[in-house]
Design an enzyme around this catalytic site. Structure first.
Site, PDB file in Angstrom:
ATOM      1  N   ARG A   1      -4.278  17.413  13.755  1.00 18.03           N
ATOM      2  CA  ARG A   1      -3.865  16.027  14.008  1.00 18.03           C
ATOM      3  C   ARG A   1      -2.433  15.769  13.566  1.00 18.03           C
ATOM      4  O   ARG A   1      -1.734  14.954  14.189  1.00 18.03           O
ATOM      5  CB  ARG A   1      -4.836  15.086  13.277  1.00 18.03           C
ATOM      6  CG  ARG A   1      -4.622  13.606  13.518  1.00 18.03           C
ATOM      7  CD  ARG A   1      -4.878  13.224  14.952  1.00 18.03           C
ATOM      8  NE  ARG A   1      -4.667  11.786  15.136  1.00 18.03           N
ATOM      9  CZ  ARG A   1      -3.489  11.231  15.370  1.00 18.03           C
ATOM     10  NH1 ARG A   1      -2.401  11.993  15.442  1.00 18.03           N
ATOM     11  NH2 ARG A   1      -3.380   9.925  15.532  1.00 18.03           N
ATOM     12  N   TYR A   2      -1.982  16.416  12.494  1.00 24.57           N
ATOM     13  CA  TYR A   2      -0.670  16.076  11.921  1.00 24.57           C
ATOM     14  C   TYR A   2       0.262  17.270  11.752  1.00 24.57           C
ATOM     15  O   TYR A   2       1.364  17.111  11.246  1.00 24.57           O
ATOM     16  CB  TYR A   2      -0.857  15.402  10.550  1.00 24.57           C
ATOM     17  CG  TYR A   2      -1.890  14.308  10.570  1.00 24.57           C
ATOM     18  CD1 TYR A   2      -1.687  13.141  11.306  1.00 24.57           C
ATOM     19  CD2 TYR A   2      -3.082  14.445   9.873  1.00 24.57           C
ATOM     20  CE1 TYR A   2      -2.649  12.145  11.345  1.00 24.57           C
ATOM     21  CE2 TYR A   2      -4.052  13.450   9.904  1.00 24.57           C
ATOM     22  CZ  TYR A   2      -3.837  12.300  10.641  1.00 24.57           C
ATOM     23  OH  TYR A   2      -4.796  11.319  10.680  1.00 24.57           O
TER      24      TYR A   2
ATOM     25  N   GLU B   1      -4.250  19.482  -6.011  1.00 25.23           N
ATOM     26  CA  GLU B   1      -4.814  18.292  -6.647  1.00 25.23           C
ATOM     27  C   GLU B   1      -5.942  18.631  -7.629  1.00 25.23           C
ATOM     28  O   GLU B   1      -5.957  18.135  -8.769  1.00 25.23           O
ATOM     29  CB  GLU B   1      -5.320  17.316  -5.588  1.00 25.23           C
ATOM     30  CG  GLU B   1      -5.795  15.989  -6.168  1.00 25.23           C
ATOM     31  CD  GLU B   1      -6.199  14.992  -5.107  1.00 25.23           C
ATOM     32  OE1 GLU B   1      -6.755  13.941  -5.475  1.00 25.23           O
ATOM     33  OE2 GLU B   1      -5.973  15.258  -3.901  1.00 25.23           O
TER      34      GLU B   1
ATOM     35  N   MET C   1      -7.356  18.100  10.254  1.00 23.05           N
ATOM     36  CA  MET C   1      -6.145  17.388   9.876  1.00 23.05           C
ATOM     37  C   MET C   1      -4.912  18.282   9.953  1.00 23.05           C
ATOM     38  O   MET C   1      -3.848  17.869  10.393  1.00 23.05           O
ATOM     39  CB  MET C   1      -6.299  16.843   8.452  1.00 23.05           C
ATOM     40  CG  MET C   1      -5.083  16.113   7.925  1.00 23.05           C
ATOM     41  SD  MET C   1      -5.336  15.496   6.234  1.00 23.05           S
ATOM     42  CE  MET C   1      -6.570  14.247   6.513  1.00 23.05           C
TER      43      MET C   1
ATOM     44  N   LEU D   1      -6.329   6.589  10.013  1.00 26.81           N
ATOM     45  CA  LEU D   1      -6.459   7.213   8.703  1.00 26.81           C
ATOM     46  C   LEU D   1      -5.992   6.298   7.582  1.00 26.81           C
ATOM     47  O   LEU D   1      -6.689   6.109   6.577  1.00 26.81           O
ATOM     48  CB  LEU D   1      -5.672   8.525   8.657  1.00 26.81           C
ATOM     49  CG  LEU D   1      -5.726   9.288   7.333  1.00 26.81           C
ATOM     50  CD1 LEU D   1      -7.128   9.836   7.105  1.00 26.81           C
ATOM     51  CD2 LEU D   1      -4.709  10.428   7.326  1.00 26.81           C
TER      52      LEU D   1
ATOM     53  N   GLU E   1      -5.383  19.570  -1.231  1.00 30.52           N
ATOM     54  CA  GLU E   1      -6.312  18.800  -2.050  1.00 30.52           C
ATOM     55  C   GLU E   1      -7.117  19.672  -3.016  1.00 30.52           C
ATOM     56  O   GLU E   1      -7.572  19.200  -4.051  1.00 30.52           O
ATOM     57  CB  GLU E   1      -7.268  17.984  -1.162  1.00 30.52           C
ATOM     58  CG  GLU E   1      -6.649  16.724  -0.583  1.00 30.52           C
ATOM     59  CD  GLU E   1      -5.907  16.980   0.716  1.00 30.52           C
ATOM     60  OE1 GLU E   1      -5.737  18.167   1.088  1.00 30.52           O
ATOM     61  OE2 GLU E   1      -5.496  16.011   1.382  1.00 30.52           O
TER      62      GLU E   1
ATOM     63  N   ASP F   1      -9.573  25.839   1.912  1.00 33.59           N
ATOM     64  CA  ASP F   1      -8.579  25.413   0.929  1.00 33.59           C
ATOM     65  C   ASP F   1      -7.389  24.745   1.606  1.00 33.59           C
ATOM     66  O   ASP F   1      -6.989  25.107   2.716  1.00 33.59           O
ATOM     67  CB  ASP F   1      -8.071  26.619   0.131  1.00 33.59           C
ATOM     68  CG  ASP F   1      -8.955  26.941  -1.048  1.00 33.59           C
ATOM     69  OD1 ASP F   1      -9.449  26.011  -1.694  1.00 33.59           O
ATOM     70  OD2 ASP F   1      -9.146  28.143  -1.331  1.00 33.59           O
TER      71      ASP F   1
ATOM     72  N   LEU G   1       1.138  11.509   9.633  1.00 31.13           N
ATOM     73  CA  LEU G   1      -0.026  11.067   8.881  1.00 31.13           C
ATOM     74  C   LEU G   1       0.028   9.563   8.609  1.00 31.13           C
ATOM     75  O   LEU G   1      -0.945   8.842   8.845  1.00 31.13           O
ATOM     76  CB  LEU G   1      -0.117  11.860   7.575  1.00 31.13           C
ATOM     77  CG  LEU G   1      -1.373  11.683   6.718  1.00 31.13           C
ATOM     78  CD1 LEU G   1      -1.711  12.996   6.011  1.00 31.13           C
ATOM     79  CD2 LEU G   1      -1.170  10.603   5.670  1.00 31.13           C
TER      80      LEU G   1
ATOM     81  N   HIS H   1     -12.767  13.572  -0.021  1.00 33.58           N
ATOM     82  CA  HIS H   1     -11.588  12.737   0.219  1.00 33.58           C
ATOM     83  C   HIS H   1     -12.020  11.285   0.332  1.00 33.58           C
ATOM     84  O   HIS H   1     -12.980  10.956   1.030  1.00 33.58           O
ATOM     85  CB  HIS H   1     -10.872  13.173   1.491  1.00 33.58           C
ATOM     86  CG  HIS H   1      -9.436  12.753   1.541  1.00 33.58           C
ATOM     87  ND1 HIS H   1      -9.047  11.428   1.598  1.00 33.58           N
ATOM     88  CD2 HIS H   1      -8.293  13.485   1.538  1.00 33.58           C
ATOM     89  CE1 HIS H   1      -7.724  11.368   1.637  1.00 33.58           C
ATOM     90  NE2 HIS H   1      -7.242  12.602   1.607  1.00 33.58           N
TER      91      HIS H   1
END
Length: 430
Positions: A158-159, A348, A69, A91, A344, A341, A85, A264
């Site tokens: 991807r982002y 989070e 990602m 997604l 998230e 890491d 995203l 996730h």
């Protein structure tokens, strides 16, 4: 297409042409003749020489492309990251209003997410860890698999930078567009159409844009490592980190510490379509607990829900608070679907979930270390890649079947491309 065998595994005749005998051990990265540059495409006018032959090996070099990602490296990159995203319907499916709601949501969330990245040091470490893991894996592969060496590491996010198109252009600049071999290696151990599927859709899109449907000289020759949820090395790496964290508890309470595996979440619309991700995550959890001899009570929960629609639960934050209020104050959180890491885990879990739990009396709530630079994990990556290179497979058999409710033509065309045979794919995934 490069491979004409009507199956993801190369035919016995193809393997025989490599090894000289079907009973001979297959060399790492042994390739059928279709991977080699045809004589008619070799000419003095070629600016970039083919890379499938080198002075160091018969079949190398091999590009090892880590797909993930990604994450913004600076606070200023958060906006573009979120914009990409929320534009990805694989997604976060928003229906016909994707082009309107995606930018709106990303703009509204940008200030909040910028503050979160500032709180973990100003950016995501995922690029650092991805590049390190890929480079270390390639060093091991060079020793184990001289036939396909040198193995060159690439990262495709991807982002965030380096984006898929940037990686693909680098491949072409490095000469892989002339029958060079590349392995798309997902860094999501458990397959989902929202993660690995989205990355493969993007890779296929840029292949068409940058090389065309029938590239001169054959183009980059792709194979895919699309899932590896119960690989023994992956399981051992998780178990090792869990055991290390359990050792920080007093011996008399250690066996009662609750292990909370956190992955996730996914929108229920994706789950109900038949996505394999929940089952593959559960398989990883069960394999880890088997390795730990089921010494501790455990549960699987899901994090990072976005928006008001229904997502897969129970949510990690709710689970932790529920157990703390029931008197289970010793908990270990295990990020089971992440290979390093990022926001998230560092924000989070560490700064939200654990912080809130401690306010409620959960003084024993901790988190197992992420895989990051774990030598066990890097060894596992090398083993997964080595097995793939030795197998002659283009992708797994699982990749050849679509979700029960899938209606995406893009998904169908992507699978056709990576499996390299229209006839077989129609038979398998229609």
């Amino acid at each position: 297409m490069a491979i004409r065998t009507p199956c993801t595994r190369l035919s016995k005749s193809a393997l025989s042409s490599i090894s000289g005998s079907t009973s001979s051990p297959l060399k790492c990265a042994a390739l059928p003749s279709a991977w080699h540059v045809p004589a008619q495409h070799r000419s003095m006018a070629t600016v970039i020489p083919p890379v499938t032959q080198s002075s160091t090996s018969r079949h190398g070099p091999t590009a090892m492309v880590f797909m993930n990602m990604g994450g913004p490296q600076t606070v200023n990159e958060v906006g573009p990251f979120l914009s990409r995203l929320f534009a990805d319907a694989d997604l976060i499916p928003l229906g016909r209003l994707q082009n309107y709601l995606g930018p709106l949501i990303s703009r509204r969330r940008t200030p909040k997410i910028q503050n979160q990245y500032a709180a973990i040091g100003g950016g995501s470490p995922i690029r650092k860890w991805s590049e390190y893991q890929a480079a270390e894996m390639c060093k091991i592969l060079d020793e184990r698999c001289p036939e396909s060496a040198p193995h060159t590491p690439y990262v495709a996010f991807r982002y965030a930078d380096p984006l898929t198109e940037e990686m693909y252009q680098r491949l072409l600049d490095d000469g892989f567009g002339k029958q060079g071999r590349a392995v798309a290696f997902t860094q999501y151990p458990q397959y989902s159409c929202s993660t690995t599927g989205s990355s493969l859709n993007e890779l296929w899109k840029w292949r068409i844009k940058l090389e065309g449907k029938e590239p001169e000289g054959g183009g980059v020759r792709w194979s895919v490592i699309d899932r590896w949820p119960v690989h023994p090395g992956l399981i051992e790496a998780f178990a090792h980190n869990i055991e290390a964290q359990l050792e920080t508890y007093p011996a008399e309470v250690r066996k009662d510490v609750v292990l909370l595996f956190s992955a996730h979440s996914l929108p229920m619309s994706v789950v109900n379509r038949g996505d394999t991700y929940p089952a593959e995550v559960a398989a990883t959890v069960h394999a880890v607990m088997t390795r730990l001899n089921f010494r501790n009570p455990y549960r699987l929960c899901w994090q990072s829900q976005v928006g008001p629609s229904a997502w897969l639960g129970a949510q990690t934050s709710d689970t932790v608070m529920a157990y703390v209020r029931k008197g289970h104050t010793d908990l270990v959180l295990i990020p089971i679907a992440f290979t390093s890491d990022h926001i998230e885990t560092l924000f989070e879990l560490d700064q939200e979930v654990i912080h809130e739990a401690k306010k409620e009396g959960g003084t024993g709530v901790k988190r197992a270390e992420s895989l990051n630079g774990s030598p066990i994990f890097i060894g596992a990556l090398a083993d997964v890649a080595e097995r793939h290179l030795r197998s002659g497979e283009v992708c797994s058999r699982q990749m050849g079947i679509r979700c029960q409710g899938c209606k995406s033509e893009r998904c169908l065309e992507q699978k056709r491309f990576f499996m390299n045979t229209d006839r077989d794919v129609k038979e398998v995934i229609r």
